[in-house]
Write an enzyme that holds these catalytic residues in place. Structure first.
Site, mmCIF file in Angstrom:
data_model
loop_
_atom_site.group_PDB
_atom_site.id
_atom_site.type_symbol
_atom_site.label_atom_id
_atom_site.label_comp_id
_atom_site.label_asym_id
_atom_site.label_seq_id
_atom_site.Cartn_x
_atom_site.Cartn_y
_atom_site.Cartn_z
ATOM 1 N N LYS A 29 -4.519 -10.540 -6.111
ATOM 2 C CA LYS A 29 -5.795 -11.206 -5.106
ATOM 3 C C LYS A 29 -7.086 -10.369 -5.397
ATOM 4 O O LYS A 29 -6.831 -9.119 -5.713
ATOM 5 C CB LYS A 29 -5.455 -10.731 -3.614
ATOM 6 N N LYS A 74 0.913 -0.958 -0.018
ATOM 7 C CA LYS A 74 0.164 -0.030 0.096
ATOM 8 C C LYS A 74 1.029 1.354 0.089
ATOM 9 O O LYS A 74 0.307 2.464 -0.319
ATOM 10 C CB LYS A 74 -0.982 -0.061 1.184
ATOM 11 N N LYS A 110 -11.235 -5.056 -3.128
ATOM 12 C CA LYS A 110 -12.316 -3.980 -2.936
ATOM 13 C C LYS A 110 -11.732 -2.820 -3.731
ATOM 14 O O LYS A 110 -12.604 -2.091 -4.226
ATOM 15 C CB LYS A 110 -12.807 -3.637 -1.556
HETATM 16 P P1 TYM Z 1 -10.513 -6.971 4.726
HETATM 17 O O1 TYM Z 1 -11.607 -5.954 5.046
HETATM 18 O O2 TYM Z 1 -9.463 -6.543 3.766
HETATM 19 O O3 TYM Z 1 -11.113 -8.319 4.413
HETATM 20 C C1 TYM Z 1 -11.974 -9.105 5.176
HETATM 21 C C2 TYM Z 1 -11.898 -10.485 5.154
HETATM 22 O O4 TYM Z 1 -11.793 -10.860 3.897
HETATM 23 C C3 TYM Z 1 -10.577 -11.821 3.433
HETATM 24 N N1 TYM Z 1 -9.982 -11.511 2.040
HETATM 25 C C4 TYM Z 1 -10.163 -12.496 1.178
HETATM 26 N N2 TYM Z 1 -10.364 -13.973 1.423
HETATM 27 C C5 TYM Z 1 -10.024 -14.523 0.248
HETATM 28 N N3 TYM Z 1 -9.953 -14.221 -0.918
HETATM 29 C C6 TYM Z 1 -9.575 -12.687 -1.008
HETATM 30 N N4 TYM Z 1 -9.342 -12.302 -2.318
HETATM 31 C C7 TYM Z 1 -9.822 -11.818 0.054
HETATM 32 N N5 TYM Z 1 -9.682 -10.316 0.349
HETATM 33 C C8 TYM Z 1 -10.121 -10.453 1.497
HETATM 34 C C9 TYM Z 1 -9.709 -10.930 4.531
HETATM 35 O O5 TYM Z 1 -8.773 -11.961 4.691
HETATM 36 C C10 TYM Z 1 -10.313 -10.794 5.767
HETATM 37 O O6 TYM Z 1 -10.498 -12.180 6.309
HETATM 38 N N6 TYM Z 1 -7.211 -6.371 8.328
HETATM 39 C C11 TYM Z 1 -8.291 -6.818 8.020
HETATM 40 C C12 TYM Z 1 -9.491 -6.550 8.918
HETATM 41 C C13 TYM Z 1 -9.197 -6.671 10.359
HETATM 42 C C14 TYM Z 1 -9.580 -7.896 11.145
HETATM 43 C C15 TYM Z 1 -9.117 -7.510 12.597
HETATM 44 C C16 TYM Z 1 -9.710 -9.350 10.758
HETATM 45 C C17 TYM Z 1 -8.992 -5.784 11.417
HETATM 46 N N7 TYM Z 1 -8.729 -6.126 12.683
HETATM 47 C C18 TYM Z 1 -8.981 -8.497 13.261
HETATM 48 C C19 TYM Z 1 -9.487 -10.183 11.684
HETATM 49 C C20 TYM Z 1 -9.368 -9.913 13.345
HETATM 50 C C21 TYM Z 1 -8.792 -6.768 6.561
HETATM 51 O O7 TYM Z 1 -8.195 -5.784 6.308
HETATM 52 O O8 TYM Z 1 -9.839 -7.396 6.055
#
Ligand code: TYM
Length: 326
Positions: free
Chosen positions: A192, A111, A195
């Site tokens: 990957k 990023k 969003k």
């Molecule tokens: P975020 O918002 O980017 O994504 C949410 C969840 O979706 C999963 N994910 C994917 N899984 C499979 N294929 C993909 N292409 C894909 N893109 C996203 C992510 O692994 C995630 O599980 N840092 C985290 C949010 C967060 C969090 C936490 C998660 C903040 N605090 C504490 C667990 C525990 C994030 O940016 O997810």
């Protein structure tokens, strides 16, 4: 009962990668474990956000949590910024995390690439994530594969503090899906699904129309040999589509390969569109029913109270160990 924590950033429409990698697990786990699911809005301001959009997106994610099948009687659902203990614990953990560790995080590298300077919050983001998890004495963290490195860091921080201050935190475990842990972009199977990608046809969002879904799948990158076979190295595009098919339908990869022997990509893609639509249709219906209801706000307020109560217990324990406060 084991404790579960996970979160999703309200930075746009949740896509099928989020769903298959993470959200589907949330629903499964609420039947057997004590689950806390957060809309992590503090995380999303590590990159610029339009305030109105952010609030709308937060409520969208909350409504989608319910629409996919989370039950507020079984799971705690709340907005991260409504529970101040997250930011407070993050500071304490930050004082026990090293800049070298944070510099190695691949998401930060991605990023901040080509930027002369990045917000400090983007750099310390994984520590806020560690705080989210450790606040709830979490045993299990259901996430996609891309969050594994952040979870490793969380474990390292917890172990470090436990060694230094005596048992303070539960050390959490990663939980990933066998199929769906890493859904790739439809236009580029080496990246990957995300969003924020510019091309909307790189992803399928849970709120996409059937027409948009059809267009995105039909346009998706495959290859020229016309065989529906799973081979990540030689056929990454087709393999990604087979994984999505398998995760939505429950059919094994072998069964899918057998079913489409001799068929072309057109037939396979048409069937995949059907499968995705029939899974997403009911989710959209529930989403529309709940999104603008009073019930949604009541659930979030109740979730906030329950989460804050638990978070305070942990935070008091941490402060006591660290010699903070009276
Ligand atoms: P975020 O918002 O980017 O994504 C949410 C969840 O979706 C999963 N994910 C994917 N899984 C499979 N294929 C993909 N292409 C894909 N893109 C996203 C992510 O692994 C995630 O599980 N840092 C985290 C949010 C967060 C969090 C936490 C998660 C903040 N605090 C504490 C667990 C525990 C994030 O940016 O997810």
């Amino acid at each position: 009962m084991k404790r579960v924590f996970s979160g999703v950033q309200p930075t746009g429409n949740i896509h099928i990668g989020n769903y298959l990698g993470a959200l589907k697990q949330f629903v499964e786990l609420q039947e057997e474990m004590d689950c806390v699911y957060c809309i992590v809005d503090l995380h999303s301001i590590t990159v610029p956000q339009d305030p109105k959009e952010l609030r709308k997106n937060s409520l969208d994610v909350a409504a989608l949590y319910l629409a996919i099948g989370l039950d507020a009687k079984k799971s705690i659902i709340f907005l991260q910024s409504c529970v101040p203990a997250h930011a407070e614990l993050a500071w304490i953990l930050m004082c026990n995390t090293y800049t070298g560790e944070l510099s190695r995080m691949t998401q930060f590298k991605d990023k901040s690439r080509e930027k002369e300077s990045a917000p400090a919050g983007l750099f310390t983001y994984p520590v806020l994530m560690a705080a989210d998890i450790l606040l709830y004495d979490t045993d299990v963290v259901p996430v996609g594969n891309d969050q594994k490195q952040h979870l490793e860091l969380t474990r390292d921080i917890a172990i470090r503090i436990n060694n230094k201050y005596g048992k303070t935190f539960v050390v959490p475990e990663y939980r990933g899906m066998k199929v769906g842990a890493r859904v790739m972009a439809l236009d580029d199977p080496n990246a990957k699904m995300s969003k924020s990608a510019e091309n909307i046809h790189s992803r399928i969002s849970l709120l996409d129309t059937p027409e948009k879904i059809k267009k995105s799948i039909m346009k998706s990158t495959t290859d020229s040999d016309g065989i529906i076979g799973f081979d990540i190295d030689q056929k990454p595009g087709v393999s990604n589509l087979i994984s999505i098919y398998s995760a939505f339908s429950g059919s094994s990869i072998k069964d899918i390969e057998n079913k489409y022997v001799g068929s072309g990509y057109g037939t396979f893609k048409n069937d995949l569109v059907e499968i995705i639509n029939s899974a997403i249709g009911p989710i959209q219906q529930r989403f529309n029913d709940i999104r603008h209801s009073q019930e949604l706000l009541t659930i979030l307020k109740d979730g906030q109270e329950r989460a804050a109560f638990r978070a305070e217990v942990t935070l008091s324990r941490v402060k006591e160990r660290f010699g903070l406060g009276l």
